[in-house]
Write an enzyme that holds these catalytic residues in place. Structure first.
Site, PDB file in Angstrom:
ATOM      1  N   THR A 418       0.876  -1.168   0.000  1.00  0.00           N
ATOM      2  CA  THR A 418       0.000   0.000   0.000  1.00  0.00           C
ATOM      3  C   THR A 418       0.910   1.213   0.000  1.00  0.00           C
ATOM      4  OG1 THR A 418      -1.775  -1.159   1.143  1.00  0.00           O
ATOM      5  CG2 THR A 418      -1.742   1.216   1.426  1.00  0.00           C
ATOM      6  N   THR A 436      -4.372   1.828  -2.310  1.00  0.00           N
ATOM      7  CA  THR A 436      -3.898   0.451  -2.331  1.00  0.00           C
ATOM      8  C   THR A 436      -4.592  -0.356  -3.418  1.00  0.00           C
ATOM      9  OG1 THR A 436      -3.614  -1.533  -0.967  1.00  0.00           O
ATOM     10  CG2 THR A 436      -5.660  -0.299  -0.676  1.00  0.00           C
ATOM     11  N   SER A 475     -11.052  -1.849   6.242  1.00  0.00           N
ATOM     12  CA  SER A 475      -9.640  -1.743   5.883  1.00  0.00           C
ATOM     13  C   SER A 475      -8.868  -1.202   7.078  1.00  0.00           C
ATOM     14  CB  SER A 475      -9.457  -0.814   4.690  1.00  0.00           C
ATOM     15  OG  SER A 475      -8.095  -0.494   4.488  1.00  0.00           O
TER      16      SER A 475
END
Length: 596
Positions: A418, A436, A475
């Site tokens: 990421t 990401t 996330s």
């Protein structure tokens, strides 16, 4: 705040290096004691800190051309997707936390890749060992293009053509491959050989790209040019969308052109709390800003400076480890998509709930696993004080979620694969942006010149993170902005999967509680505890006494390598009292900080 006033008023690069060396000498633990010249910058009109020099320069060019922080962040994000295609790109998603100084207004813009209208629920039962075999089916509707363009359209100053130009140029004309990209290309050969077009680009003449090679991506340049010319429609409609859907459906993904066209960017107020006089704004659910804020709430109950420094003090390090562990347990239980499930946002960051969970800090022996608490009764009913003034995310109106038997096992979002960038402009506007595509190159699915995310595997676990139509999986990303008196003090964020929130918290603590130079705060050794076991992973550099005390309490310690990417890649900007901007790039990555 400790030596904060002294450390932030050191002027000039020579003075900065002297200050850094003195700081490093006073507290042990730094594997790299002085930044490379490109890892730290002082400026007066704008700073961009990003994971790749070409991306940082793309953002800086916008500031030098009269653009603002949003222009710079969007240009840098599109550019980093070109130069670090294993980390992000048009096939991914992400989120940004914005501070608009003239409006005294904060926003969280979430555009994480999301399920389509008819997701494949059979994915819940696919074991990890078989996922690569059905790579296309893990791709969710990509949101990066929509999110960046919508933020730019609302708040940018420059034209879309100008902001996209650096990315187009880098893709069309090429750039010099850096060691990190070369290493990942070699490591991910199986993914890159799955598509003939990708193989031709990244394995020219059958040989993996090497550091120092020039990489051009004509297919990606063509896609970016369509976005440059036609905006959102250049990606989510027409030939580009058709090419993407064709590739995905050929691999069994139920995604449709309507799913592409109907992708919705989510504009929310950031979650908010106060910490030692600062106002902290972080990414709203289903992202993990709440974990950052709850950790800070627990730490605020103790005078960290009086406990010593976490690198050397057993009490300070133990407090930090315990607080991170408690917040992670609660995050894993309650975090989900607020459009579909109740999220007790205000309760999780309330002082009353922190007082309840404080009983788990400094326990000895430590519990083998921490159970989540129940913050619903601590919901104050809405943001108050400074959080109310800037606008803050409230608790979800959906009912409290319940557990269900037979939960699928999902992955917890972005890992080392990421990227994060931070920007502050001359007017005090700020952007903290994390983007990401999931794992390195996702699962290797390649279309329209770019790689696509593997976000569908992030569903699973508690019912709060269940798979469903148009849902966004939770996330670990948590782009964060810290204000002081409604002006930016610190912009911070990181990649690193479940290490993201701890990395952000440790940066805030070292920079603001202990008053350390920003780069020094980034270079400090990091610690990452589990909540469901007594395991603690940490970088070398902590004192033997501090580590011995953790072991005595029952923690099981595992040492990582120094300056390991596993522990994050923080890119940050700090604003001194005199208005000087300090940009810093994490020495664990290839990032740089540039300014003017």
């Amino acid at each position: 705040m400790g030596n904060y006033g002294r450390s932030i008023r050191t002027h000039g690069m020579l003075g900065a290096l002297v200050a850094l060396s003195a700081s490093c000498a006073s507290v042990p633990g730094l594997a790299q004691t002085v930044p490379r010249p490109d890892q730290r910058v002082e400026a007066s009109r704008g700073v961009v800190a990003a994971a790749h020099p070409d991306a940082a320069r793309a953002g800086l060019a916008m500031l030098e051309s009269g653009g603002n922080a949003i222009d710079a962040a969007v240009a840098a994000a599109f550019a980093v997707g070109v130069v670090e295609p294993m980390m992000s790109g048009v096939g991914g998603g992400g989120a940004m936390t914005l501070w608009l100084q003239d409006r005294a207004e904060a926003w969280n813009v979430e555009f994480y890749a999301s399920a389509g209208d008819a997701p494949d629920f059979s994915l819940d039962s696919v074991p990890a060992s078989e996922r690569q075999e059905i790579a296309e089916q893990w791709v969710a509707v990509p949101g990066l293009v929509a999110g960046l363009l919508e933020a730019h359209e609302r708040y940018g100053k420059l034209s879309r053509a100008v902001v996209l130009e650096p990315a187009v140029r880098l893709a069309r004309d090429g750039f010099i491959v850096r060691p990190l990209l070369a290493r990942v290309v070699a490591e991910e050969e199986d993914k890159l050989h799955g598509d003939a077009s990708a193989r031709e680009v990244f394995y020219p003449n059958g040989n993996a790209l090497q550091s120092g090679d020039r990489l051009a991506q004509p297919g990606l340049a063509h896609t970016l040019e369509r976005i440059q010319d036609d905006g959102r429609d250049g990606f989510y409609r027409g030939p580009t969308a058709e090419a993407i859907v064709r590739v995905l459906r050929a691999g069994g993904n139920p995604i449709t052109l309507d799913d592409m066209m109907n992708f919705t960017v989510r504009w929310r107020r950031p979650v908010c709390t106060t910490y030692r006089g600062y106002t902290v704004l972080a990414a709203a659910p289903p992202l993990s800003g709440l974990q950052v804020l709850q950790t800070l709430e627990l730490l605020e109950r103790r005078d960290l400076e009086s406990l010593g420094h976490p690198v050397t003090s057993a009490r300070a390090l133990g407090t930090l480890v315990d607080a991170v562990r408690v917040a992670r347990a609660d995050r894993d239980r309650w975090l989900g998509d607020p459009r579909d499930v109740g999220v007790p946002a205000m309760g999780l960051v309330s002082p009353s709930y922190a007082a309840t969970r404080d009983a788990l800090v400094a326990l000895s022996p430590v519990p083998h696993a921490l159970e989540p608490g129940d913050p619903w009764n601590d919901d104050p009913g809405g943001p108050a004080g400074r959080c109310s003034e800037v606008g803050a995310f409230p608790s979800s109106a959906f009912p409290k979620p319940t557990e269900r038997p037979g939960d699928a096992h999902g992955r917890d979002g972005a890992d080392t694969e990421t990227t994060h960038l931070s920007v502050v402009d001359r007017d005090g506007n700020a952007v903290s942006l994390t983007v990401t595509i999931g794992g390195y190159f996702g699962y290797g699915v390649y279309a329209a010149g770019g790689f696509f995310n593997d976000a569908m595997e992030n569903f699973g676990g508690p019912i709060a993170n269940r798979r469903g139509p148009n849902r966004t999986p939770r996330s670990t990303t948590a782009p964060t902005i810290v204000l002081e008196d409604q002006r930016v003090r610190l912009v911070v964020g990181s990649p690193g999967g479940s290490r993201i929130a701890p990395a952000i918290v440790q940066t805030i603590v070292y920079a603001l509680d202990y008053g350390e130079d920003l780069w020094t705060a980034l270079a400090r050794p990091r610690v990452y505890p589990a909540y469901d076991s007594p395991a603690v992973q940490l970088e070398p550099g902590f004192s033997g006494d501090a580590l011995a005390a953790l072991r005595e309490r029952g923690y099981e310690l595992t040492a990582g390598s120094p300056m390991d990417m596993y522990f994050g890649g923080v890119h940050a900007v700090l604003v001194r009292d005199d208005g000087t901007l300090i940009g810093a790039a994490d020495p664990r990555r290839d990032g740089v900080a540039v300014g003017h």
